[in-house]
Scaffold this active site. Structure first.
Site, mmCIF file in Angstrom:
data_model
loop_
_atom_site.group_PDB
_atom_site.id
_atom_site.type_symbol
_atom_site.label_atom_id
_atom_site.label_comp_id
_atom_site.label_asym_id
_atom_site.label_seq_id
_atom_site.Cartn_x
_atom_site.Cartn_y
_atom_site.Cartn_z
ATOM 1 N N TYR A 1 11.203 10.338 -10.749
ATOM 2 C CA TYR A 1 10.492 10.485 -9.481
ATOM 3 C C TYR A 1 9.412 11.548 -9.662
ATOM 4 C CZ TYR A 1 9.736 11.785 -4.550
ATOM 5 O OH TYR A 1 9.169 12.069 -3.329
ATOM 6 N N ASP B 1 9.307 5.904 -9.355
ATOM 7 C CA ASP B 1 8.152 6.172 -8.503
ATOM 8 C C ASP B 1 7.247 7.145 -9.251
ATOM 9 O OD1 ASP B 1 6.317 6.885 -6.601
ATOM 10 O OD2 ASP B 1 7.762 7.715 -5.174
ATOM 11 N N HIS C 1 8.652 2.407 0.388
ATOM 12 C CA HIS C 1 8.539 1.718 -0.899
ATOM 13 C C HIS C 1 9.404 0.462 -0.877
ATOM 14 C CE1 HIS C 1 6.845 5.217 -3.290
ATOM 15 N NE2 HIS C 1 7.330 5.857 -2.240
#
EC number: 3.1.11.2
Length: 260
Positions: A105, A147, A251
């Site tokens: 992330y 991500d 998302h």
């Protein structure tokens, strides 16, 4: 094997749609980002009831957090502090066939794309550089997913011109991600199966009352593979419909299928 990545934006708050997704899609491995929960409060039983017995987590109260849940055996391999401040932003596992899955992330980077006035932007660039240093020394079959908080290509955003000075699509971020990709000849599986300029958005802001109306998406979520692993990839899918589910994340999940 189906491997999924999803920034869930609080796994406990959105556990109903996680459960729905697992029942409908039945991935083998699910990589979650932004779980926003300490390890002790992770919803283990929900996953185990669905057959996901292998659960590896790296949690943090209220912020960040990553997890990998799997219905095939995995062993924990690493937790890198690419943020250099102990934030829970990475967890890696190894599959039984030796392939590593690194779930990351990347920091969002704040609102101003200038490290001199916005420390968060500098931290983001430094994070990606630490990933690049790690990648350059990597010598085993690996999937890198999560991500990334960067949409690299002009077709990865709803408007290249409008977002050139917006964090996530600025030239300096794109150049940093390009260096990371070049450091080990990573294959971007999303664009491998859906070459630009095909639509491939994975994120839509909560600020829009109807995300489908203005459709201002960005491709912030990625799945890359080293060349030896990419040869086994057979399909890549973005589950755009999940953005319209009840209490959605901003998302949506992405999934690559592999023939191993």
């Amino acid at each position: 094997m189906k491997i999924v990545s999803w920034n869930i934006n609080s796994v406990r708050f959105r556990i109903d749609i996680v459960e729905r997704f697992l029942r409908e899609v039945q991935p083998d491995v699910l990589c979650l980002q932004e779980t926003k929960v300490i390890d002790a409060d992770f919803p283990f039983e929900t996953f185990r009831a669905l057959g996901y017995e292998h659960i590896l987590i790296h949690g943090q109260r209220m912020h960040h957090g990553v997890a990998i849940v799997s219905r095939v055996p995995v062993s924990e391999d690493d937790r890198f502090d690419w943020q250099a401040n102990r934030e829970a932003r990475h967890i890696g596992v190894r599959l039984a066939n030796g392939v590593r899955i690194e779930n990351v992330y990347v920091p969002a980077g704040g609102d101003v794309p200038d490290r001199e006035v916005n420390a968060k932007f500098g931290q983001k660039l430094d994070f990606v550089q630490r990933m690049t240093d790690w990648s350059a020394a990597l010598d085993c079959p690996t999937i890198l997913t999560g991500d990334f908080n960067i949409a690299p290509l002009p077709s990865d955003v709803w408007s290249h011109k409008a977002l050139l000075k917006v964090v996530s699509h600025t030239p300096v971020e794109v150049e940093a991600l390009d260096r990371l990709q070049a450091s080990n000849d990573w294959i971007d599986l999303g664009r491998h199966f859906h070459p630009a300029p095909a639509r491939l958005h994975t994120w839509w802001s909560y600020r829009s009352p109807d995300w489908t109306k203005n459709d201002r998406g960005r491709r912030l979520d990625h799945m890359w593979a080293t060349g030896d692993v990419a040869k086994s990839a057979t399909r890549h899918h973005v589950f755009e419909d999940c953005r319209s589910w009840i209490k959605p994340s901003d998302h949506v999940p992405i999934m690559t299928e592999f023939a191993f």
